[in-house]
Design an enzyme around this catalytic site. Sequence first.
Site, mmCIF file in Angstrom:
data_model
loop_
_atom_site.group_PDB
_atom_site.id
_atom_site.type_symbol
_atom_site.label_atom_id
_atom_site.label_comp_id
_atom_site.label_asym_id
_atom_site.label_seq_id
_atom_site.Cartn_x
_atom_site.Cartn_y
_atom_site.Cartn_z
ATOM 1 N N ARG A 190 -18.091 78.250 -19.525
ATOM 2 C CA ARG A 190 -17.347 77.269 -18.716
ATOM 3 C C ARG A 190 -17.643 75.847 -19.182
ATOM 4 O O ARG A 190 -16.850 74.920 -18.969
ATOM 5 C CB ARG A 190 -17.693 77.475 -17.233
ATOM 6 C CG ARG A 190 -16.998 76.553 -16.286
ATOM 7 C CD ARG A 190 -16.807 77.142 -14.880
ATOM 8 N NE ARG A 190 -17.907 77.967 -14.406
ATOM 9 C CZ ARG A 190 -19.109 77.518 -14.031
ATOM 10 N NH1 ARG A 190 -19.383 76.229 -14.092
ATOM 11 N NH2 ARG A 190 -20.036 78.357 -13.591
ATOM 12 N N LYS A 236 3.411 75.324 -24.765
ATOM 13 C CA LYS A 236 4.732 75.034 -25.333
ATOM 14 C C LYS A 236 4.660 74.934 -26.864
ATOM 15 O O LYS A 236 4.318 75.884 -27.513
ATOM 16 C CB LYS A 236 5.288 73.768 -24.688
ATOM 17 C CG LYS A 236 5.146 73.730 -23.157
ATOM 18 C CD LYS A 236 5.982 74.774 -22.437
ATOM 19 C CE LYS A 236 5.658 74.922 -20.954
ATOM 20 N NZ LYS A 236 5.680 73.686 -20.185
ATOM 21 N N ASP A 255 1.838 62.505 -20.519
ATOM 22 C CA ASP A 255 2.109 63.901 -20.860
ATOM 23 C C ASP A 255 2.951 63.888 -22.142
ATOM 24 O O ASP A 255 4.095 63.442 -22.138
ATOM 25 C CB ASP A 255 2.862 64.559 -19.696
ATOM 26 C CG ASP A 255 3.149 66.046 -19.921
ATOM 27 O OD1 ASP A 255 3.222 66.473 -21.100
ATOM 28 O OD2 ASP A 255 3.308 66.777 -18.928
ATOM 29 N N TYR A 275 7.526 66.633 -14.859
ATOM 30 C CA TYR A 275 7.498 68.087 -14.740
ATOM 31 C C TYR A 275 7.375 68.480 -13.258
ATOM 32 O O TYR A 275 6.641 67.817 -12.507
ATOM 33 C CB TYR A 275 6.318 68.620 -15.555
ATOM 34 C CG TYR A 275 6.191 70.114 -15.504
ATOM 35 C CD1 TYR A 275 7.100 70.931 -16.156
ATOM 36 C CD2 TYR A 275 5.168 70.709 -14.779
ATOM 37 C CE1 TYR A 275 7.000 72.309 -16.100
ATOM 38 C CE2 TYR A 275 5.050 72.088 -14.717
ATOM 39 C CZ TYR A 275 5.974 72.885 -15.381
ATOM 40 O OH TYR A 275 5.861 74.242 -15.308
HETATM 41 C C1 LIG Z 1 5.219 73.307 -19.004
HETATM 42 C C2 LIG Z 1 4.874 71.908 -18.781
HETATM 43 C C3 LIG Z 1 3.751 71.560 -18.026
HETATM 44 C C4 LIG Z 1 2.880 72.599 -17.346
HETATM 45 O O1 LIG Z 1 2.197 73.387 -18.273
HETATM 46 P P1 LIG Z 1 1.733 74.911 -17.987
HETATM 47 O O2 LIG Z 1 1.076 75.300 -19.263
HETATM 48 O O3 LIG Z 1 2.972 75.681 -17.680
HETATM 49 O O4 LIG Z 1 0.802 74.885 -16.829
HETATM 50 C C5 LIG Z 1 3.463 70.219 -17.886
HETATM 51 N N1 LIG Z 1 4.227 69.266 -18.455
HETATM 52 C C6 LIG Z 1 5.318 69.568 -19.171
HETATM 53 C C7 LIG Z 1 6.122 68.471 -19.773
HETATM 54 C C8 LIG Z 1 5.687 70.899 -19.363
HETATM 55 O O5 LIG Z 1 6.786 71.185 -20.075
#
Ligand SMILES: *Cc1c(COP(=O)(O)O)cnc(C)c1O
Length: 408
Positions: A66, A216, A191, A119
């Site tokens: 962890r 992603k 982000d 998001y």
């Molecule tokens: C998918 C996504 C998230 C969340 O990510 P997870 O891996 O699904 O928890 C956050 N920000 C953006 C822009 C995303 O496309």
Amino acid sequence: MKQSGQDKTLHQAQLATLTVWGGEELGHPYRATQTPIVASAAHAYSDIDEWYDVALGQQPGHIYGRMSNPTVEVLEAKLCALEKAEAAVAFSSGMGVISSVLYTFLCQGQRVVSTKDSYGGTNKIFEEFLPRMGVEVVLCDTLDHDEIERQIALGCDLLYLETPTNPTLKILDIQRLVNAAKKAGALVVADNTFATPINQNPLSMGVDVVLHSVTKYLSGHGDVMGGIACGTKSLMDPVRHYREINGAALDPFAAYLIIRGIKTLALRFRQQQYSAGVLAEFLLTQPLVESVNYPGLATHLNHAIAQQQMRGFGAIVSFVLKGGMETVKVLLPKLQYAHCAGNLGAVETIYGPARTTSHVENTLEERLALGISEGLVRISVGIEETEDLISDLKQAFEATQTSLTQTW
Ligand SMILES: *Cc1c(COP(=O)(O)O)cnc(C)c1O
């Protein structure tokens, strides 16, 4: 980790090279060419003093999964190379990193400024969880930079940016908003999931913390979840501490898949981005399409900002279908080379409406308040041959037209 003795210097390397070699300069144990999966929850010591030194961080090494893991550490080093960051901390999902970063830096009585387009999960943290903690959140109209600046000047502890936005593909002027935030003494978090490090490095524009859902594009194959935060060591230390105590650590098997995926990021993204531009132009010509969102289109509202701050326009296109959800339900199942799924950034092309993808957490009323119409469809363009993607969309539109004419 014991290394095989190779020592590479990557200071001059470009991004595509860094995706392959970044974080792996020192080689791997056993002269392996690939990062080993160290599947061990704990690390054993016979020298208690050495153990204590490692536990206190006075000597490199690992204690417990962890806190740190050798495989996860390679992924963190790779992201440092790609985002030009001093330190990175990996989490078990994108939301895991977003919530952990926000909860690390915010406390009761503080004020967050962000935008309406973020998001869906992030929007839920803003609307539901932060207010419960006594943090005030102001969500501005994403296209109104003057309003965002005004709200920052009224008092801002943390500015949260996401650009391009999901699924509306609006673009925020990072430099302009960072300048406003710095004046207010705010921490800036961005982000960078949609742009990827291939298209923009927000740290170099003055952003303090960059986040990714590595589920992603970074992992790229839709087979693993993860998240990562990057920034200076002094900002990442408390984030690492938060992860250690709150527990959303990344599994080493997942880290291995993500490292493997990142090695082809530049190649994948080049093809996906090219096809996205072609698809966006094609969509503009379709009678069933009301509007198309793609920052690469000259008609895009923020095209000039995108051109200035990004190295490419990305591989997500969204469009609004005439007839709303009724048309969406007819069109999507007709596509051959596409998953209808709530994911993006994979090698396969993926289609999905906001209702079941980015904003599945929101109610219809919330989506409409965010300006997300029920006919909005997001395409995550895959690595298939561009011509095949166009002809697939063409046949799906033709068949949809026919079937709608029959029912109406
Ligand atoms: C998918 C996504 C998230 C969340 O990510 P997870 O891996 O699904 O928890 C956050 N920000 C953006 C822009 C995303 O496309």
